[in-house]
Design a protein around this motif. Sequence first.
Motif, PDB file in Angstrom:
ATOM      1  N   GLU A  20     -40.084  -9.090 -36.152  1.00  0.00           N
ATOM      2  CA  GLU A  20     -41.087  -8.271 -35.478  1.00  0.00           C
ATOM      3  C   GLU A  20     -42.528  -8.591 -35.874  1.00  0.00           C
ATOM      4  O   GLU A  20     -43.390  -8.641 -34.999  1.00  0.00           O
ATOM      5  CB  GLU A  20     -40.802  -6.784 -35.674  1.00  0.00           C
ATOM      6  CG  GLU A  20     -39.698  -6.293 -34.775  1.00  0.00           C
ATOM      7  CD  GLU A  20     -39.454  -4.801 -34.893  1.00  0.00           C
ATOM      8  OE1 GLU A  20     -39.869  -4.184 -35.900  1.00  0.00           O
ATOM      9  OE2 GLU A  20     -38.840  -4.253 -33.981  1.00  0.00           O
ATOM     10  N   PRO A  21     -42.841  -8.809 -37.137  1.00  0.00           N
ATOM     11  CA  PRO A  21     -44.244  -9.118 -37.460  1.00  0.00           C
ATOM     12  C   PRO A  21     -44.773 -10.343 -36.707  1.00  0.00           C
ATOM     13  O   PRO A  21     -45.917 -10.346 -36.249  1.00  0.00           O
ATOM     14  CB  PRO A  21     -44.228  -9.358 -38.974  1.00  0.00           C
ATOM     15  CG  PRO A  21     -43.054  -8.577 -39.463  1.00  0.00           C
ATOM     16  CD  PRO A  21     -42.033  -8.685 -38.358  1.00  0.00           C
ATOM     17  N   VAL A  22     -43.955 -11.352 -36.562  1.00  0.00           N
ATOM     18  CA  VAL A  22     -44.367 -12.551 -35.828  1.00  0.00           C
ATOM     19  C   VAL A  22     -44.430 -12.247 -34.337  1.00  0.00           C
ATOM     20  O   VAL A  22     -45.379 -12.643 -33.647  1.00  0.00           O
ATOM     21  CB  VAL A  22     -43.406 -13.726 -36.103  1.00  0.00           C
ATOM     22  CG1 VAL A  22     -43.781 -14.934 -35.270  1.00  0.00           C
ATOM     23  CG2 VAL A  22     -43.395 -14.071 -37.577  1.00  0.00           C
ATOM     24  N   LEU A  23     -43.435 -11.527 -33.823  1.00  0.00           N
ATOM     25  CA  LEU A  23     -43.390 -11.220 -32.397  1.00  0.00           C
ATOM     26  C   LEU A  23     -44.549 -10.336 -31.959  1.00  0.00           C
ATOM     27  O   LEU A  23     -44.990 -10.407 -30.813  1.00  0.00           O
ATOM     28  CB  LEU A  23     -42.061 -10.541 -32.040  1.00  0.00           C
ATOM     29  CG  LEU A  23     -40.820 -11.411 -32.196  1.00  0.00           C
ATOM     30  CD1 LEU A  23     -39.569 -10.568 -32.048  1.00  0.00           C
ATOM     31  CD2 LEU A  23     -40.835 -12.563 -31.211  1.00  0.00           C
ATOM     32  N   LEU A  24     -45.043  -9.495 -32.838  1.00  0.00           N
ATOM     33  CA  LEU A  24     -46.160  -8.623 -32.500  1.00  0.00           C
ATOM     34  C   LEU A  24     -47.478  -9.383 -32.427  1.00  0.00           C
ATOM     35  O   LEU A  24     -48.454  -8.880 -31.874  1.00  0.00           O
ATOM     36  CB  LEU A  24     -46.263  -7.470 -33.507  1.00  0.00           C
ATOM     37  CG  LEU A  24     -45.123  -6.461 -33.433  1.00  0.00           C
ATOM     38  CD1 LEU A  24     -45.231  -5.454 -34.570  1.00  0.00           C
ATOM     39  CD2 LEU A  24     -45.094  -5.753 -32.092  1.00  0.00           C
ATOM     40  N   GLY A  25     -47.492 -10.579 -32.974  1.00  0.00           N
ATOM     41  CA  GLY A  25     -48.669 -11.425 -32.861  1.00  0.00           C
ATOM     42  C   GLY A  25     -48.672 -12.098 -31.510  1.00  0.00           C
ATOM     43  O   GLY A  25     -47.933 -11.748 -30.594  1.00  0.00           O
ATOM     44  N   SER A  26     -49.507 -13.073 -31.389  1.00  0.00           N
ATOM     45  CA  SER A  26     -49.551 -13.821 -30.135  1.00  0.00           C
ATOM     46  C   SER A  26     -49.601 -15.302 -30.459  1.00  0.00           C
ATOM     47  O   SER A  26     -49.689 -15.688 -31.621  1.00  0.00           O
ATOM     48  CB  SER A  26     -50.770 -13.408 -29.307  1.00  0.00           C
ATOM     49  OG  SER A  26     -51.947 -13.682 -30.026  1.00  0.00           O
ATOM     50  N   ALA A  28     -48.408 -19.451 -30.306  1.00  0.00           N
ATOM     51  CA  ALA A  28     -47.253 -20.337 -30.381  1.00  0.00           C
ATOM     52  C   ALA A  28     -46.175 -19.816 -31.328  1.00  0.00           C
ATOM     53  O   ALA A  28     -44.985 -19.969 -31.037  1.00  0.00           O
ATOM     54  CB  ALA A  28     -47.694 -21.735 -30.812  1.00  0.00           C
ATOM     55  N   ASP A  29     -46.559 -19.200 -32.429  1.00  0.00           N
ATOM     56  CA  ASP A  29     -45.548 -18.695 -33.373  1.00  0.00           C
ATOM     57  C   ASP A  29     -44.695 -17.602 -32.738  1.00  0.00           C
ATOM     58  O   ASP A  29     -43.471 -17.598 -32.882  1.00  0.00           O
ATOM     59  CB  ASP A  29     -46.207 -18.154 -34.643  1.00  0.00           C
ATOM     60  CG  ASP A  29     -46.736 -19.256 -35.545  1.00  0.00           C
ATOM     61  OD1 ASP A  29     -46.342 -20.420 -35.376  1.00  0.00           O
ATOM     62  OD2 ASP A  29     -47.565 -18.940 -36.428  1.00  0.00           O
ATOM     63  N   ALA A  30     -45.330 -16.688 -32.024  1.00  0.00           N
ATOM     64  CA  ALA A  30     -44.584 -15.613 -31.367  1.00  0.00           C
ATOM     65  C   ALA A  30     -43.675 -16.173 -30.276  1.00  0.00           C
ATOM     66  O   ALA A  30     -42.516 -15.772 -30.157  1.00  0.00           O
ATOM     67  CB  ALA A  30     -45.540 -14.577 -30.789  1.00  0.00           C
ATOM     68  N   ALA A  31     -44.192 -17.115 -29.504  1.00  0.00           N
ATOM     69  CA  ALA A  31     -43.396 -17.708 -28.431  1.00  0.00           C
ATOM     70  C   ALA A  31     -42.208 -18.479 -28.987  1.00  0.00           C
ATOM     71  O   ALA A  31     -41.098 -18.385 -28.457  1.00  0.00           O
ATOM     72  CB  ALA A  31     -44.272 -18.625 -27.572  1.00  0.00           C
ATOM     73  N   GLN A  32     -42.422 -19.224 -30.060  1.00  0.00           N
ATOM     74  CA  GLN A  32     -41.330 -19.983 -30.663  1.00  0.00           C
ATOM     75  C   GLN A  32     -40.284 -19.054 -31.273  1.00  0.00           C
ATOM     76  O   GLN A  32     -39.084 -19.294 -31.151  1.00  0.00           O
ATOM     77  CB  GLN A  32     -41.856 -20.943 -31.732  1.00  0.00           C
ATOM     78  CG  GLN A  32     -40.765 -21.762 -32.389  1.00  0.00           C
ATOM     79  CD  GLN A  32     -39.977 -22.603 -31.388  1.00  0.00           C
ATOM     80  OE1 GLN A  32     -40.559 -23.280 -30.545  1.00  0.00           O
ATOM     81  NE2 GLN A  32     -38.667 -22.563 -31.463  1.00  0.00           N
ATOM     82  N   THR A  33     -40.735 -17.986 -31.903  1.00  0.00           N
ATOM     83  CA  THR A  33     -39.805 -17.020 -32.484  1.00  0.00           C
ATOM     84  C   THR A  33     -38.980 -16.352 -31.393  1.00  0.00           C
ATOM     85  O   THR A  33     -37.762 -16.180 -31.539  1.00  0.00           O
ATOM     86  CB  THR A  33     -40.570 -15.971 -33.311  1.00  0.00           C
ATOM     87  OG1 THR A  33     -41.261 -16.649 -34.369  1.00  0.00           O
ATOM     88  CG2 THR A  33     -39.648 -14.933 -33.909  1.00  0.00           C
ATOM     89  N   MET A  34     -39.609 -15.998 -30.287  1.00  0.00           N
ATOM     90  CA  MET A  34     -38.875 -15.391 -29.168  1.00  0.00           C
ATOM     91  C   MET A  34     -37.853 -16.377 -28.616  1.00  0.00           C
ATOM     92  O   MET A  34     -36.702 -15.996 -28.348  1.00  0.00           O
ATOM     93  CB  MET A  34     -39.837 -14.955 -28.069  1.00  0.00           C
ATOM     94  CG  MET A  34     -39.128 -14.352 -26.874  1.00  0.00           C
ATOM     95  SD  MET A  34     -38.180 -12.858 -27.252  1.00  0.00           S
ATOM     96  CE  MET A  34     -39.504 -11.683 -27.390  1.00  0.00           C
ATOM     97  N   ALA A  35     -38.246 -17.625 -28.449  1.00  0.00           N
ATOM     98  CA  ALA A  35     -37.308 -18.637 -27.939  1.00  0.00           C
ATOM     99  C   ALA A  35     -36.130 -18.813 -28.887  1.00  0.00           C
ATOM    100  O   ALA A  35     -34.979 -18.945 -28.452  1.00  0.00           O
ATOM    101  CB  ALA A  35     -38.034 -19.964 -27.729  1.00  0.00           C
ATOM    102  N   THR A  36     -36.396 -18.793 -30.169  1.00  0.00           N
ATOM    103  CA  THR A  36     -35.336 -18.920 -31.174  1.00  0.00           C
ATOM    104  C   THR A  36     -34.378 -17.734 -31.096  1.00  0.00           C
ATOM    105  O   THR A  36     -33.155 -17.903 -31.141  1.00  0.00           O
ATOM    106  CB  THR A  36     -35.942 -19.027 -32.585  1.00  0.00           C
ATOM    107  OG1 THR A  36     -36.769 -20.190 -32.633  1.00  0.00           O
ATOM    108  CG2 THR A  36     -34.876 -19.110 -33.658  1.00  0.00           C
ATOM    109  N   LEU A  37     -34.917 -16.532 -30.957  1.00  0.00           N
ATOM    110  CA  LEU A  37     -34.079 -15.342 -30.840  1.00  0.00           C
ATOM    111  C   LEU A  37     -33.251 -15.376 -29.557  1.00  0.00           C
ATOM    112  O   LEU A  37     -32.075 -14.990 -29.553  1.00  0.00           O
ATOM    113  CB  LEU A  37     -34.928 -14.070 -30.871  1.00  0.00           C
ATOM    114  CG  LEU A  37     -35.501 -13.693 -32.231  1.00  0.00           C
ATOM    115  CD1 LEU A  37     -36.513 -12.567 -32.079  1.00  0.00           C
ATOM    116  CD2 LEU A  37     -34.400 -13.313 -33.204  1.00  0.00           C
TER     117      LEU A  37
END
Length: 61
Positions: A20-26, A28-37
């Motif tokens: 969640e901390p990464v996903l709440l950001g914006s 490339a990191d958030a997008a990559q984390t969402m894709a990984t999930l």
Amino acid sequence: MDDLPVRVASFVTDRVIPAEPVLLGSGADAAQTMATLQCAARAAGLWALPCSSASAARAST
């Protein structure tokens, strides 16, 4: 399919909440984390779950 609620809860607890901390950001990191999930959810059989009328009725109560 009876263990589905347990598997979903475990996935959320083990994978989603820690991210969640990464996903709440914006960015490339958030997008990559969402894709990984999303890939992990697909691999676990938890992506695009069918929704029966019985489970939909339970969810709305």
